[in-house]
Design a protein around this motif. Structure first.
Motif, mmCIF file in Angstrom:
data_model
loop_
_atom_site.group_PDB
_atom_site.id
_atom_site.type_symbol
_atom_site.label_atom_id
_atom_site.label_comp_id
_atom_site.label_asym_id
_atom_site.label_seq_id
_atom_site.Cartn_x
_atom_site.Cartn_y
_atom_site.Cartn_z
ATOM 1 N N ASN A 30 -60.045 -63.806 54.635
ATOM 2 C CA ASN A 30 -60.591 -62.556 54.114
ATOM 3 C C ASN A 30 -59.755 -61.359 54.564
ATOM 4 N N TYR A 51 -59.656 -51.459 55.440
ATOM 5 C CA TYR A 51 -60.096 -52.182 54.246
ATOM 6 C C TYR A 51 -60.178 -53.687 54.518
ATOM 7 N N ALA A 54 -63.256 -54.390 56.242
ATOM 8 C CA ALA A 54 -64.406 -54.264 55.334
ATOM 9 C C ALA A 54 -64.564 -55.520 54.482
ATOM 10 N N VAL A 55 -63.455 -56.131 54.096
ATOM 11 C CA VAL A 55 -63.523 -57.371 53.310
ATOM 12 C C VAL A 55 -64.103 -58.494 54.169
ATOM 13 N N ALA A 58 -67.752 -57.959 54.299
ATOM 14 C CA ALA A 58 -68.416 -58.231 53.018
ATOM 15 C C ALA A 58 -68.825 -59.689 52.894
ATOM 16 N N ASP A 59 -68.113 -60.572 53.578
ATOM 17 C CA ASP A 59 -68.416 -61.996 53.472
ATOM 18 C C ASP A 59 -69.744 -62.365 54.111
ATOM 19 N N GLU A 61 -72.564 -60.892 53.496
ATOM 20 C CA GLU A 61 -73.670 -60.489 52.627
ATOM 21 C C GLU A 61 -74.436 -61.688 52.066
ATOM 22 N N ASP A 67 -69.466 -62.787 47.186
ATOM 23 C CA ASP A 67 -69.568 -61.422 47.709
ATOM 24 C C ASP A 67 -68.187 -60.826 47.967
ATOM 25 N N VAL A 68 -67.263 -61.632 48.455
ATOM 26 C CA VAL A 68 -65.896 -61.159 48.698
ATOM 27 C C VAL A 68 -65.192 -60.880 47.374
ATOM 28 N N ARG A 70 -66.545 -60.171 44.508
ATOM 29 C CA ARG A 70 -67.171 -58.995 43.891
ATOM 30 C C ARG A 70 -66.618 -57.702 44.512
ATOM 31 N N LYS A 71 -66.487 -57.676 45.836
ATOM 32 C CA LYS A 71 -65.960 -56.490 46.514
ATOM 33 C C LYS A 71 -64.519 -56.241 46.111
ATOM 34 N N ASP A 75 -63.344 -53.028 43.890
ATOM 35 C CA ASP A 75 -62.460 -52.031 44.497
ATOM 36 C C ASP A 75 -61.130 -51.925 43.761
#
Length: 107
Positions: A30, A51, A54-55, A58-59, A61, A67-68, A70-71, A75
């Protein structure tokens, strides 16, 4: 301790080690794919680091990679990068291989 108990303990230890390695590979993947996406978005080095973190976050969620994806896709599209979901999935697969390679080299 019986032979059966020893085998059971060995299997439990191996399972825990495998789960830890899988978690580490996913987290590294990630981070790598976040860095890849940041490059496409032309982020600064500081923004790239933030960033990528943040990725990784995001995993957490939901289970799985959606989820990764989608993010990343959201973005990248917001940053006007011409990309589709298939390309993001390919990048995720490639970075998974790279993450595994990097972690195995550390051992």
């Amino acid at each position: 301790m019986t032979t059966f108990d020893e085998r059971e303990k060995g299997f439990e230890t191996a399972f825990a080690r495998d789960q830890d390695m899988a978690f580490r590979i996913t987290a590294r993947r990630n981070r790598l794919v976040g860095t890849w996406a940041a490059g496409l978005m032309k982020l600064t080095p500081a923004e790239t680091d933030a960033y990528a973190k943040a990725v990784v976050q995001a995993d957490f969620e939901e289970a799985g990679d959606e989820d990764v994806i989608r993010k990343l896709l959201g973005d990248l599209v917001s940053a006007n990068v011409d990309i589709d979901e298939a390309r993001v999935r390919v990048a995720l697969d490639q970075q998974s291989i790279e993450a595994r390679r990097q972690l195995l080299e550390l051992k």
